[in-house]
Design a protein around this motif. Structure first.
Motif, PDB file in Angstrom:
ATOM      1  N   ASP A   1       0.898  -1.268   0.068  1.00 51.33           N
ATOM      2  CA  ASP A   1       0.043  -0.019  -0.087  1.00 51.33           C
ATOM      3  C   ASP A   1       0.868   1.358  -0.025  1.00 51.33           C
TER       4      ASP A   1
ATOM      5  N   LYS B   1      -4.469   2.132   5.428  1.00 49.72           N
ATOM      6  CA  LYS B   1      -5.902   1.241   5.063  1.00 49.72           C
ATOM      7  C   LYS B   1      -5.963   0.986   3.765  1.00 49.72           C
ATOM      8  N   GLY B   2      -4.972   1.448   2.851  1.00 45.04           N
ATOM      9  CA  GLY B   2      -4.991   0.888   1.319  1.00 45.04           C
ATOM     10  C   GLY B   2      -6.357   1.090   0.552  1.00 45.04           C
ATOM     11  N   GLY B   3      -6.539   0.105  -0.091  1.00 45.24           N
ATOM     12  CA  GLY B   3      -7.905   0.057  -1.078  1.00 45.24           C
ATOM     13  C   GLY B   3      -7.054  -0.295  -2.490  1.00 45.24           C
ATOM     14  N   LEU B   4      -8.417  -0.408  -3.272  1.00 44.40           N
ATOM     15  CA  LEU B   4      -8.112  -0.977  -4.687  1.00 44.40           C
ATOM     16  C   LEU B   4      -7.381   0.137  -5.504  1.00 44.40           C
ATOM     17  N   ARG B   5      -7.957   1.513  -5.405  1.00 44.72           N
ATOM     18  CA  ARG B   5      -7.363   2.564  -5.993  1.00 44.72           C
ATOM     19  C   ARG B   5      -6.609   3.506  -5.171  1.00 44.72           C
ATOM     20  N   GLN B   6      -5.538   3.682  -5.073  1.00 44.19           N
ATOM     21  CA  GLN B   6      -4.739   4.582  -4.278  1.00 44.19           C
ATOM     22  C   GLN B   6      -4.032   5.658  -5.061  1.00 44.19           C
TER      23      GLN B   6
ATOM     24  N   THR C   1      -2.943   1.037  -8.639  1.00 43.28           N
ATOM     25  CA  THR C   1      -4.109   0.087  -8.556  1.00 43.28           C
ATOM     26  C   THR C   1      -3.852  -1.407  -7.978  1.00 43.28           C
TER      27      THR C   1
END
Length: 231
Positions: free
Chosen positions: A199, A203-208, A229
């Protein structure tokens, strides 16, 4: 003709199977005498031998007359088939001014000791497509390496699996070192908290998307805007 008289049903079955095949097919004994050859093979061999009368292993080898290794390659396939091994070779030839490439496979036939199934497939177009794809891939790699933008890809542990030359230059490493030893968060001044190793933001996520300070060569730092991504 002897074989036809002995087992017409078997010959008819082979005819239905091989005439429906995409490529040239032939069944021979271990002496190279043909038990059956399909129309595609006879048409193929006729392109180089307009007076073709007999189709057998010898006439197939002659089809590749301008390839100095053809005879020894076929002998290898024949020897291996006699020992129960399946193998294939690629042979080039020129027919009517056109360069062609064929994949030739020799497969011993189970329960038919001493008989070999030959498959001759024209792979000229496939090789051409593969070459085009390879050339386009090389162009893409050349573009990314010389682009004024850094590219990288990491695995779930944050290990680099791809970096371009620009990114490697920015962080002061060579590409090989990054791929063998580098981890993404090592090059962040302040790695994100509560984040996975791959990341670039908490907390990350699919689109960063994140803007952060990164470590450069000789103790220097630089400001980077990263768009990532996760797949």
């Amino acid at each position: 003709r002897y074989w036809r008289n002995r087992d017409q049903k078997l010959y008819t079955l082979l005819q239905h199977i091989f005439e429906g095949s995409r490529g040239a097919r032939m069944v021979t004994d271990n002496k190279g005498i043909a038990f059956y050859s399909n129309t595609k093979l006879r048409n193929l061999l006729s392109k180089s031998d307009k007076e073709l009368k007999i189709v057998n292993l010898k006439s197939l080898v002659a089809f590749f007359h301008d390839n100095p290794d053809a005879e020894s390659q076929f002998k290898m396939l024949l020897d291996q088939a006699e020992r129960g091994m399946t193998n294939s070779i690629q042979l080039f030839t020129n027919i009517e001014g056109e360069d062609l490439c064929f994949d030739v496979l020799a497969q011993p036939i189970a329960d038919w000791k001493g008989f070999i199934h030959w498959r001759i497939d024209d792979i000229t177009q496939k090789l051409s497509i593969d070459r085009s794809i390879r050339e386009e891939r090389e162009k893409l790699i050349d573009f990314t390496d010389n682009a004024p933008v850094g590219f990288f890809s990491v695995d779930e542990e944050g290990r680099f699996v791809f970096v371009n030359a620009t990114f490697a230059r920015w962080v002061g490493e060579d590409i090989e070192t990054l791929l063998n030893e580098g981890r993404l968060h090592t090059y962040f001044i302040d790695p994100p908290e509560n984040a996975n190793p791959y990341d670039i933001k908490p907390k990350g996520g699919l689109r960063q998307i994140s803007e952060m300070m990164m470590k450069g060569p000789a103790g220097n730092t630089f400001f980077a805007s990263i768009n990532q991504t996760v797949v």
